[in-house]
Structures are given as structure tokens and as C-alpha cells.
Design an enzyme around this catalytic site. Structure first.
Site, PDB file in Angstrom:
ATOM      1  N   VAL A  69       0.807  -1.227   0.000  1.00  0.00           N
ATOM      2  CA  VAL A  69       0.000   0.000   0.000  1.00  0.00           C
ATOM      3  C   VAL A  69       0.839   1.274   0.000  1.00  0.00           C
ATOM      4  CG1 VAL A  69      -2.056  -1.038   1.055  1.00  0.00           C
ATOM      5  CG2 VAL A  69      -0.286  -0.012   2.532  1.00  0.00           C
ATOM      6  N   ASN A  95      -6.616  -0.328   6.341  1.00  0.00           N
ATOM      7  CA  ASN A  95      -6.277  -0.966   7.614  1.00  0.00           C
ATOM      8  C   ASN A  95      -4.802  -1.319   7.751  1.00  0.00           C
ATOM      9  OD1 ASN A  95      -6.847  -2.923  10.021  1.00  0.00           O
ATOM     10  ND2 ASN A  95      -5.866  -4.192   8.459  1.00  0.00           N
ATOM     11  N   TYR A 166       5.274   4.895  15.069  1.00  0.00           N
ATOM     12  CA  TYR A 166       3.894   4.399  15.023  1.00  0.00           C
ATOM     13  C   TYR A 166       2.905   5.465  15.511  1.00  0.00           C
ATOM     14  CZ  TYR A 166       0.006   1.127  15.798  1.00  0.00           C
ATOM     15  OH  TYR A 166      -1.202   0.480  15.767  1.00  0.00           O
TER      16      TYR A 166
HETATM   17  C1  BGC Z   1      -0.832  -1.295  18.828  1.00  0.00           C
HETATM   18  C2  BGC Z   1      -0.745  -2.443  19.786  1.00  0.00           C
HETATM   19  C3  BGC Z   1      -0.999  -1.977  21.201  1.00  0.00           C
HETATM   20  C4  BGC Z   1      -2.239  -1.122  21.301  1.00  0.00           C
HETATM   21  C5  BGC Z   1      -2.414  -0.505  22.680  1.00  0.00           C
HETATM   22  C6  BGC Z   1      -2.146  -0.601  19.022  1.00  0.00           C
HETATM   23  O1  BGC Z   1      -2.318   0.419  18.114  1.00  0.00           O
HETATM   24  O2  BGC Z   1      -0.678  -1.768  17.493  1.00  0.00           O
HETATM   25  O3  BGC Z   1       0.533  -3.052  19.690  1.00  0.00           O
HETATM   26  O4  BGC Z   1      -1.145  -3.093  22.056  1.00  0.00           O
HETATM   27  O5  BGC Z   1      -2.182  -0.098  20.341  1.00  0.00           O
HETATM   28  O6  BGC Z   1      -1.251   0.080  23.173  1.00  0.00           O
END
Ligand code: BGC
Length: 268
Positions: A69, A95, A166
């Protein structure tokens, strides 16, 4: 007689990252409501085939398609493949997501870029190509011209040490969804997101499969259980439906209370 539970009959959904976890559950939940599903995967062909099988078992049409993606040409080919197989795209579930965790000063530029590329750019490209397709095909069987559901995370608002790539990608995704929703609403395109909390999938297996780590995680979840992928899939199916027709620009938190500052239960 029409079956009221198959309220997505005649609709076509593309679900990215649907070979496992939340993407797989979303594909199956959509199929259960009668949607045809393009099951996208990046690497796990077996997982994608399993998703296709489970959709077919629910009397839904489904095909698997490999595409990265983060690559514009592959995203275009993915949407084209859905149109080729099913004649249209009505729902894009953006997703696909990855984690490449590291302490702040250990995080390599490559891993920063990789996570932004899939989790943010990948969603942007998937959404953009879906919108182009919604416009090309015009209004079909649903009230909206098209529906986009992006998979965010509680980490679009909760800072997360050791996962800056992330968290930044998810925070960006939240604004991507709201801005696109504002821009596209007048055309009848609905853009929403789900922000899952801790859902037991492959992405966090190291946590929920470890007794000590999962006990610590549960401290962060007032509702007292780790989520299941179906908890999210059910919401995806509803968000894609006309029952949610007046919802756009919304980020639906499904987290067992993780965003409720659980540390304040006995503090503050
Ligand atoms: C993550 C998980 C994590 C959760 C809560 C998600 O977005 O991908 O690894 O357990 O958030 O922290």
C-alpha cells in the site's frame, strides 16, 4: 425476501492488510453482511487465502490480491482489480499497518520511514484511489457515494514511548481522516476511522502471549479484557452501512476504556 442481516449486499469493499488480525476480521464481518471483498495482503498469501475462504463460507464473493500500500502503482492496481472482479468499490478499509519499535535514539531512519510509508502514506494512497473510483462509478446502492474507514489507534492521542514512528503515523492518520472528511463530505463521501486499543493480533503477540506483560497491559484497560479482532470488525461493518450515513470525520474509539486515563482510578 431480502435478508436484513445482509445489509451490505451489492456493496464492494477493499480491505488492506486483510491476511490477519483486524483486517481479516473486518473482511469477514463485511462478507457476513453480504459485501464482496477484495482481501489485500503484503506478504502473507496463506493468511489472505484463509480470509477469502472464510468470506466464501459466508456466501460472499472474495478475492485475494498482493499489493504494497505504500506504492502508488500497486494501490492503483489493487483498486482496479476490485473493479475488475466485482464492478466497483464502495468501501475502502485502509487498515494495513506495521510496527517497528525502538527507543527514540535507536530508531533508524529506515524504520521511521517504513512505518510512515505503510501506516500513513499507505492510508493516504488507498483513500485517494478509492475516492477517484467513487467519482468514476457514481452513486450506486448506498446513500453515500463512497465510504472510507481508516484504522487508527488509541496512539493517535496517547503518546507511546519506544514507538514514536507508530504514534506519529497514527496521529497523522487521524488528521488525514478529518481533513479528507471535511473536503469530501459535499460529494457524499464519508471518511471515518476506528481507534482500537489493545486487540490481540500478531502485531502485539509478544505482549498478550506473555503472562507478566499481559497483566501489566490489563492495568491499562478498565473493561478488564484485551480486545478481539471481531470487536473491531463489527464496528467496521456498521460504519460501512447506511445506518451510519450521517457519520463523517469521526474517530470511533474502541478500547475497553484505555483512553480514559486508567491510572487516575486510584490516583490524582
Ligand atoms: C498497537 C498495539 C498496542 C495497542 C495498545 C495498538 O495500536 O498496534 O501493539 O497493544 O495499540 O497500546
Amino acid at each position: 425476501m431480502t435478508d436484513a442481516t445482509r445489509f451490505l449486499e451489492g456493496q464492494v469493499a477493499v480491505v488492506t492488510g486483510a491476511s490477519s488480525g483486524i483486517g481479516q476480521a473486518s473482511a469477514i464481518a463485511l462478507a457476513q453482511r453480504g459485501a464482496a471483498v477484495l482481501v489485500n495482503y503484503a506478504h502473507d498469501e496463506d493468511g489472505a487465502e484463509e480470509t477469502v475462504r472464510r468470506c466464501s463460507d459466508l456466501d460472499a464473493r472474495a478475492v485475494a490480491l498482493k499489493a504494497d500500500v505504500s506504492r502508488e502503482d500497486e494501490v492503483r492496481a489493487m483498486v482496479a482489480a476490485a473493479v475488475e472482479a466485482f464492478g466497483a468499490v464502495d468501501v475502502m478499509v485502509a487498515n494495513a499497518g506495521i510496527q517497528k519499535d525502538a527507543a527514540f535514539t535507536d530508531l533508524t531512519l529506515a524504520d521511521w520511514n517504513a512505518v510512515l510509508a505503510v501506516n500513513l502514506t499507505g492510508a493516504f494512497l488507498s483513500m485517494q484511489e478509492a475516492v477517484r473510483q467513487f467519482r468514476r462509478q457514481g452513486r450506486r446502492s448506498s446513500r453515500a457515494l463512497g465510504k472510507i474507514i481508516a484504522m487508527s489507534s488509541v496512539h493517535d492521542v496517547i503518546p507511546w514511548a519506544g514507538h514514536v514512528n507508530y504514534a506519529v503515523a497514527k496521529a497523522g492518520l487521524a488528521m488525514l481522516v478529518k481533513t479528507a472528511a471535511q473536503e469530501l463530505a459535499s460529494e457524499g463521501i464519508r471518511v471515518n476511522a476506528i481507534a482500537p486499543g489493545a486487540i490481540a493480533t500478531a502485531i502485539n503477540r509478544d505482549v498478550w502471549s506473555d503472562e507478566t506483560k499481559s497483566a501489566a497491559l490489563l492495568e491499562l484497560i478498565p473493561y478488564g479484557r484485551i480486545g478481539e479482532a471481531d470487536d473491531i470488525g463489527e464496528a467496521v461493518a456498521w460504519m460501512a452501512s447506511d445506518a451510519a450515513d450521517y457519520m463523517t470525520g469521526h474517530i470511533m474509539v474502541i478500547d475497553g476504556g484505555m483512553e480514559l486515563y486508567p491510572a487516575f482510578r486510584d490516583n490524582g
